[in-house]
Design a protein around this motif. Structure first.
Motif, PDB file in Angstrom:
ATOM      1  N   ASP A 192      40.089 -33.635 -33.507  1.00 46.99           N
ATOM      2  CA  ASP A 192      41.653 -34.305 -33.563  1.00 46.99           C
ATOM      3  C   ASP A 192      41.820 -34.636 -32.192  1.00 46.99           C
ATOM      4  O   ASP A 192      42.474 -35.114 -31.144  1.00 46.99           O
ATOM      5  CB  ASP A 192      42.434 -33.336 -33.465  1.00 46.99           C
ATOM      6  N   MET A 193      40.785 -36.434 -32.014  1.00 46.09           N
ATOM      7  CA  MET A 193      40.661 -36.596 -31.471  1.00 46.09           C
ATOM      8  C   MET A 193      42.684 -37.582 -30.628  1.00 46.09           C
ATOM      9  O   MET A 193      42.803 -37.809 -29.235  1.00 46.09           O
ATOM     10  CB  MET A 193      40.005 -38.002 -31.616  1.00 46.09           C
ATOM     11  N   GLU A 194      43.345 -38.050 -31.875  1.00 48.33           N
ATOM     12  CA  GLU A 194      44.307 -38.348 -32.004  1.00 48.33           C
ATOM     13  C   GLU A 194      44.948 -37.866 -31.202  1.00 48.33           C
ATOM     14  O   GLU A 194      45.825 -38.638 -29.785  1.00 48.33           O
ATOM     15  CB  GLU A 194      45.246 -38.962 -33.115  1.00 48.33           C
ATOM     16  N   ARG A 195      45.496 -36.343 -31.264  1.00 49.88           N
ATOM     17  CA  ARG A 195      45.999 -36.384 -30.925  1.00 49.88           C
ATOM     18  C   ARG A 195      45.517 -35.358 -29.312  1.00 49.88           C
ATOM     19  O   ARG A 195      46.259 -35.496 -27.825  1.00 49.88           O
ATOM     20  CB  ARG A 195      46.126 -34.225 -31.329  1.00 49.88           C
ATOM     21  N   ILE A 196      43.904 -35.701 -28.778  1.00 49.16           N
ATOM     22  CA  ILE A 196      44.263 -35.292 -27.485  1.00 49.16           C
ATOM     23  C   ILE A 196      44.285 -36.597 -26.819  1.00 49.16           C
ATOM     24  O   ILE A 196      44.497 -36.335 -25.832  1.00 49.16           O
ATOM     25  CB  ILE A 196      42.059 -35.285 -27.342  1.00 49.16           C
ATOM     26  N   LEU A 197      44.264 -38.214 -27.476  1.00 46.43           N
ATOM     27  CA  LEU A 197      44.156 -39.024 -26.645  1.00 46.43           C
ATOM     28  C   LEU A 197      46.127 -39.099 -26.626  1.00 46.43           C
ATOM     29  O   LEU A 197      46.610 -39.635 -25.741  1.00 46.43           O
ATOM     30  CB  LEU A 197      44.112 -40.694 -27.459  1.00 46.43           C
ATOM     31  N   ARG A 198      46.607 -38.886 -27.464  1.00 49.07           N
ATOM     32  CA  ARG A 198      48.583 -38.770 -26.959  1.00 49.07           C
ATOM     33  C   ARG A 198      48.500 -37.752 -25.677  1.00 49.07           C
ATOM     34  O   ARG A 198      50.024 -37.737 -25.269  1.00 49.07           O
ATOM     35  CB  ARG A 198      49.276 -38.062 -28.387  1.00 49.07           C
ATOM     36  N   VAL A 199      48.195 -36.877 -25.650  1.00 47.19           N
ATOM     37  CA  VAL A 199      48.482 -35.828 -24.644  1.00 47.19           C
ATOM     38  C   VAL A 199      47.514 -35.256 -23.463  1.00 47.19           C
ATOM     39  O   VAL A 199      47.633 -35.206 -22.337  1.00 47.19           O
ATOM     40  CB  VAL A 199      48.251 -34.283 -25.212  1.00 47.19           C
ATOM     41  N   MET A 200      46.616 -36.469 -23.151  1.00 48.62           N
ATOM     42  CA  MET A 200      46.079 -37.184 -21.747  1.00 48.62           C
ATOM     43  C   MET A 200      46.998 -37.994 -21.222  1.00 48.62           C
ATOM     44  O   MET A 200      47.918 -38.530 -21.157  1.00 48.62           O
ATOM     45  CB  MET A 200      45.199 -38.319 -22.279  1.00 48.62           C
ATOM     46  N   ARG A 201      46.582 -37.458 -19.525  1.00 49.08           N
ATOM     47  CA  ARG A 201      47.391 -37.720 -18.912  1.00 49.08           C
ATOM     48  C   ARG A 201      46.710 -38.745 -17.700  1.00 49.08           C
ATOM     49  O   ARG A 201      46.031 -37.544 -17.085  1.00 49.08           O
ATOM     50  CB  ARG A 201      48.469 -36.505 -17.936  1.00 49.08           C
ATOM     51  N   PRO A 202      47.357 -39.692 -16.875  1.00 51.65           N
ATOM     52  CA  PRO A 202      46.101 -39.876 -15.305  1.00 51.65           C
ATOM     53  C   PRO A 202      46.687 -39.267 -14.653  1.00 51.65           C
ATOM     54  O   PRO A 202      48.381 -38.714 -14.769  1.00 51.65           O
ATOM     55  CB  PRO A 202      47.082 -41.347 -15.749  1.00 51.65           C
ATOM     56  N   MET A 203      46.374 -38.764 -13.512  1.00 51.59           N
ATOM     57  CA  MET A 203      46.171 -37.975 -12.463  1.00 51.59           C
ATOM     58  C   MET A 203      45.624 -38.616 -11.573  1.00 51.59           C
ATOM     59  O   MET A 203      44.304 -39.323 -11.370  1.00 51.59           O
ATOM     60  CB  MET A 203      45.826 -36.386 -12.387  1.00 51.59           C
ATOM     61  N   GLU A 204      46.075 -38.040  -9.984  1.00 50.21           N
ATOM     62  CA  GLU A 204      45.347 -39.071  -8.577  1.00 50.21           C
ATOM     63  C   GLU A 204      43.450 -38.970  -8.811  1.00 50.21           C
ATOM     64  O   GLU A 204      43.328 -39.830  -8.707  1.00 50.21           O
ATOM     65  CB  GLU A 204      45.550 -37.942  -7.208  1.00 50.21           C
ATOM     66  N   ASP A 205      42.942 -37.996  -9.620  1.00 53.31           N
ATOM     67  CA  ASP A 205      41.285 -37.654  -9.181  1.00 53.31           C
ATOM     68  C   ASP A 205      41.252 -38.343 -10.719  1.00 53.31           C
ATOM     69  O   ASP A 205      39.602 -37.961 -10.428  1.00 53.31           O
ATOM     70  CB  ASP A 205      40.768 -36.960  -8.174  1.00 53.31           C
ATOM     71  N   GLN A 206      41.352 -37.424 -11.723  1.00 50.17           N
ATOM     72  CA  GLN A 206      41.358 -37.573 -12.933  1.00 50.17           C
ATOM     73  C   GLN A 206      42.120 -37.883 -14.012  1.00 50.17           C
ATOM     74  O   GLN A 206      43.410 -37.933 -13.212  1.00 50.17           O
ATOM     75  CB  GLN A 206      40.488 -35.895 -12.637  1.00 50.17           C
ATOM     76  N   VAL A 207      41.427 -37.260 -15.289  1.00 46.45           N
ATOM     77  CA  VAL A 207      42.423 -37.172 -16.149  1.00 46.45           C
ATOM     78  C   VAL A 207      42.845 -35.979 -17.114  1.00 46.45           C
ATOM     79  O   VAL A 207      41.488 -35.033 -16.890  1.00 46.45           O
ATOM     80  CB  VAL A 207      41.680 -37.700 -17.514  1.00 46.45           C
ATOM     81  N   GLY A 213      48.042 -29.843 -25.568  1.00 50.78           N
ATOM     82  CA  GLY A 213      46.920 -30.054 -26.038  1.00 50.78           C
ATOM     83  C   GLY A 213      46.260 -29.350 -26.485  1.00 50.78           C
ATOM     84  O   GLY A 213      44.930 -29.033 -26.378  1.00 50.78           O
ATOM     85  N   MET A 214      45.848 -28.141 -25.791  1.00 51.20           N
ATOM     86  CA  MET A 214      45.046 -27.425 -25.269  1.00 51.20           C
ATOM     87  C   MET A 214      43.813 -26.613 -26.649  1.00 51.20           C
ATOM     88  O   MET A 214      42.504 -26.750 -26.574  1.00 51.20           O
ATOM     89  CB  MET A 214      45.405 -25.762 -24.696  1.00 51.20           C
ATOM     90  N   HIS A 215      44.308 -26.443 -27.836  1.00 53.21           N
ATOM     91  CA  HIS A 215      44.080 -25.981 -29.145  1.00 53.21           C
ATOM     92  C   HIS A 215      43.312 -27.396 -29.411  1.00 53.21           C
ATOM     93  O   HIS A 215      41.734 -26.842 -30.013  1.00 53.21           O
ATOM     94  CB  HIS A 215      44.643 -25.313 -30.413  1.00 53.21           C
ATOM     95  N   ALA A 216      43.702 -28.940 -29.174  1.00 49.41           N
ATOM     96  CA  ALA A 216      43.005 -29.783 -30.011  1.00 49.41           C
ATOM     97  C   ALA A 216      41.620 -30.259 -28.912  1.00 49.41           C
ATOM     98  O   ALA A 216      40.311 -29.997 -29.029  1.00 49.41           O
ATOM     99  CB  ALA A 216      43.303 -31.236 -29.568  1.00 49.41           C
ATOM    100  N   VAL A 217      41.503 -29.617 -27.336  1.00 49.79           N
ATOM    101  CA  VAL A 217      40.607 -29.795 -27.002  1.00 49.79           C
ATOM    102  C   VAL A 217      39.242 -28.835 -26.620  1.00 49.79           C
ATOM    103  O   VAL A 217      38.297 -28.567 -26.631  1.00 49.79           O
ATOM    104  CB  VAL A 217      40.972 -29.097 -25.120  1.00 49.79           C
ATOM    105  N   GLU A 218      40.334 -27.333 -27.363  1.00 46.01           N
ATOM    106  CA  GLU A 218      38.757 -26.201 -28.023  1.00 46.01           C
ATOM    107  C   GLU A 218      38.391 -26.482 -28.845  1.00 46.01           C
ATOM    108  O   GLU A 218      36.513 -26.440 -29.200  1.00 46.01           O
ATOM    109  CB  GLU A 218      40.097 -24.973 -27.906  1.00 46.01           C
ATOM    110  N   ASP A 219      38.891 -27.706 -30.112  1.00 46.17           N
ATOM    111  CA  ASP A 219      38.055 -27.541 -31.299  1.00 46.17           C
ATOM    112  C   ASP A 219      36.992 -29.014 -30.379  1.00 46.17           C
ATOM    113  O   ASP A 219      35.989 -28.902 -30.844  1.00 46.17           O
ATOM    114  CB  ASP A 219      38.884 -28.322 -32.057  1.00 46.17           C
TER     115      ASP A 219
END
Length: 431
Positions: A192-207, A213-219
């Motif tokens: 589910d890339m759409e889900r992952i893109l929606r829950v991605m956030r920028p931080m100081e050193d990484q995305v 969105g953990m379950h989408a990342v597990e998948d």
């Protein structure tokens, strides 16, 4: 208006089977797509020899590069006006995403292995050298080519930018998993890339990814795991890679021994000598390589002729499982038996190994840079993925390795049925 800010009069779109559309508004991106160096990627397959296993796997590095660009474009769109995101680096991210695979050669990793090359070195050379790509990048600003090269080389100072195209959850992987699954016809690479893109956030050193969105990342992690073992490391694909590698080794050996080729392999000459410059590299693609393989089928050298015929007509080597820790004595005996039977073991008896580490986290003191996937908690704390996911924890840091022994079964079966050598070879191979 400055070139870096220039927009096309009308948005350009590429129809895409994975993302539906790839959108281009920036003049810089459109101009880069039109360069000879980028157009060359149409003539380099994304999956090398996999088309001999999965007949639909004819897609190119060109397709993939546009896909990575599109995913980064969408991520950036979601990042606008969020903390840690610098809008001034937008074009840098898009450009690095588009050009990240620019230096791949014909059949990519097999070609690199034979001639001891690194496509990343050539990517940097194209970006920084006397090329159309470099000329366009310098129009943005004189230092822009170096910045793009640094992002692709993972040395750029802003690690957030680097992580968009090079991390354990980046646009590169998200595109090739889905694209390769689509063109090979398998279902493993879908997530589910759409889900992952929606829950991605920028931080100081990484995305990072919101915990929700953990379950989408597990998948996504499991999709990658399955794709490596069901597609990328498929034993038939590896058989084709073995033959491809041996063709190039044989041609190089013949050249070094002053063999007279029916057609002088001048496209390969500088590679045989270890003197290939950028101009020679850019002239060599898969169309040129396959042309030589067709010609070499008619060569007087029986090994080169046979190997090329096998590759062109998909008459591949067979394989059996091989444990190098247990079977080395049998390997040595096989080597001697092949020589006795008149089958050159240097070209017809090959052990091939594949290994993959599906996910890992940083382990102090160990080799290799592993930027882990972090989950953003509701209280804004970060937790490494495997500490929250039992599924990911189960595979973290576990490298899986597979060994196969490849050989030409037809040549062995062609030996006399009375031959003790044939009988012993078959006993060792098949038990």
């Amino acid at each position: 208006m400055a070139y870096k800010d220039e927009k096309l009069h009308e948005e350009k779109v590429f129809k895409d089977p994975v993302h539906r559309y790839v959108h281009v508004r920036d003049r810089v991106i459109w101009d880069l797509v039109g360069t000879p160096e980028f157009q060359r990627l149409r003539r380099v397959r994304q999956l090398g020899t996999s088309y001999l296993t999965f007949h639909g796997a004819e897609h190119s590095r060109f397709n993939h590069s546009l896909g990575v660009y599109e995913i980064v474009r969408r991520i950036i769109e979601n990042f606008e006006n969020r903390p840690y995101w610098n809008h001034e680096e937008r074009l840098l991210c898009l450009t690095a995403a588009l050009l990240h695979d620019l230096g791949h050669g014909p059949f990519s990793h097999s070609f690199e292995k034979v001639f001891k090359l690194d496509h990343e070195d050539y990517t940097r050379a194209i970006i920084l050298g006397d090329t159309k790509v470099n000329a366009i990048l310098r129009k943005v600003e004189e230092s822009f080519p170096q910045k793009v090269a640094d992002v692709i080389n993972k040395t750029y100072e802003n690690k957030l930018v680097v992580s968009l195209i090079s991390s354990q959850i980046d646009a590169d992987r998200m595109d090739y998993l889905q694209r390769d699954a689509y063109f090979t016809g398998v279902s493993y690479g879908h997530f589910d890339m759409e889900r992952i893109l929606r829950v991605m956030r920028p931080m100081e050193d990484q995305v990072v990814v919101k915990e929700s969105g953990m379950h989408a990342v597990e998948d996504y992690i499991m999709s990658r795991y399955q794709m490596y073992w069901q597609v990328y490391f498929h034993p038939v694909t590896r058989s084709a890679e073995v033959i491809l590698t041996k063709i190039l080794h044989r041609a190089k050996e013949l050249y070094e021994n002053d063999y007279t080729f029916f057609l002088e392999p001048y496209h390969f000459t500088s590679f045989f000598k270890g003197e290939a410059d950028l101009e020679a590299y850019l002239k060599l693609d898969e169309a040129v390589t396959l042309y030589y393989f067709q010609i070499w089928r008619e060569e007087e050298d029986p090994i080169l002729s046979d190997l090329c015929d096998r590759f062109v007509n998909r008459h591949l080597f067979k394989y059996v499982e091989f444990n190098p820790n247990l079977h080395m004595s049998e390997w040595m005996e096989l080597h001697q038996l092949f020589q006795k039977a008149g089958i050159d073991p240097e070209y017809y008896l090959v052990v091939d190994s594949s290994s993959d580490l599906p996910y890992d986290f940083y382990r102090p003191g160990e080799d290799g840079e592993r930027l882990p996937i972090h989950l953003l908690q509701p209280n804004n704390e970060l937790k490494e993925l495997s500490r929250k996911s039992e599924i990911v924890e189960a595979i973290s840091g576990k490298k899986r390795t597979d060994h196969k022994l490849y050989f030409p079964k037809d040549l062995i079966e062609g030996l006399s049925n009375r031959s003790k050598t044939k009988k012993r070879i078959m006993e060792i191979l098949y038990g």
